[in-house]
Write an enzyme that holds these catalytic residues in place. Sequence first.
Site, PDB file in Angstrom:
ATOM      1  N   ASN A  83       0.792  -1.099  -0.006  1.00 58.48           N
ATOM      2  CA  ASN A  83      -0.095   0.145  -0.142  1.00 58.48           C
ATOM      3  C   ASN A  83       0.914   1.225   0.008  1.00 58.48           C
ATOM      4  OD1 ASN A  83      -2.336  -1.586   0.158  1.00 58.48           O
ATOM      5  ND2 ASN A  83      -2.219  -1.765   2.506  1.00 58.48           N
ATOM      6  N   HIS A  84       1.425   1.674  -1.212  1.00 60.85           N
ATOM      7  CA  HIS A  84       2.197   2.816  -1.211  1.00 60.85           C
ATOM      8  C   HIS A  84       1.341   4.050  -0.677  1.00 60.85           C
ATOM      9  CE1 HIS A  84       5.397   1.693  -4.463  1.00 60.85           C
ATOM     10  NE2 HIS A  84       4.962   0.589  -3.674  1.00 60.85           N
TER      11      HIS A  84
END
Length: 209
Positions: A83-84
């Site tokens: 999850n950047h």
Amino acid sequence: MTISVKQAYPRSGDKQTIYLKYIITNPNIEVGDFTMYNDFVNDPTQFEKNNVLYHYSINHDKLIIGKFCSIGCGARFLFNSANHTMKSLSTYPFPLFFEEWSLDKKDVIDSWDNKGDIVIVNDVWLGYEAVIMAGVTIGDGAIIGTRAVVTKDVSPYAIVGGVPAKIIKKRFTEETISSLQKIKWWNWPKDKIASNINAIQTGNIEALE
């Protein structure tokens, strides 16, 4: 890793189907009794490597799977490091490359948003190549359709499918669902389950109460 054939492979001559709990080595993965995984593409004992992705110890996030779950070939669990972060003006994970950008190593986790653990409760069926995202809890008895991408919690005994996954219907009436969650047959001793398999398979909930 030395694997007990009797424990890990419940079906004689079948090396595609395993009881997961006997091959787990990561302390941040918990799997309940009789939960099975089938893989006709890869070695099912490589589940941690092939199916539990972006699961880095620095996050302390967990994969928790209950009892009597059925996990289809290629089902994957995508953890928080995938999850950047959305808080930054850029999705590029600068803190991950702290040496390149002269950043503090302790801030590596700022590269991504931590949404929490993945929890699969009991008697859940995950279809072929389903994807479960970080922070999701899937309730008892739910069914996740083939190649569904689950981004939100799934209520007990719901059937979901699609990208992103949405509820299609409930498997049973609310009354039956409530009864099943009170009975919790998956917590019974093995001999009691064995003597009630016919009632479970034929949907005779009155016989279980």
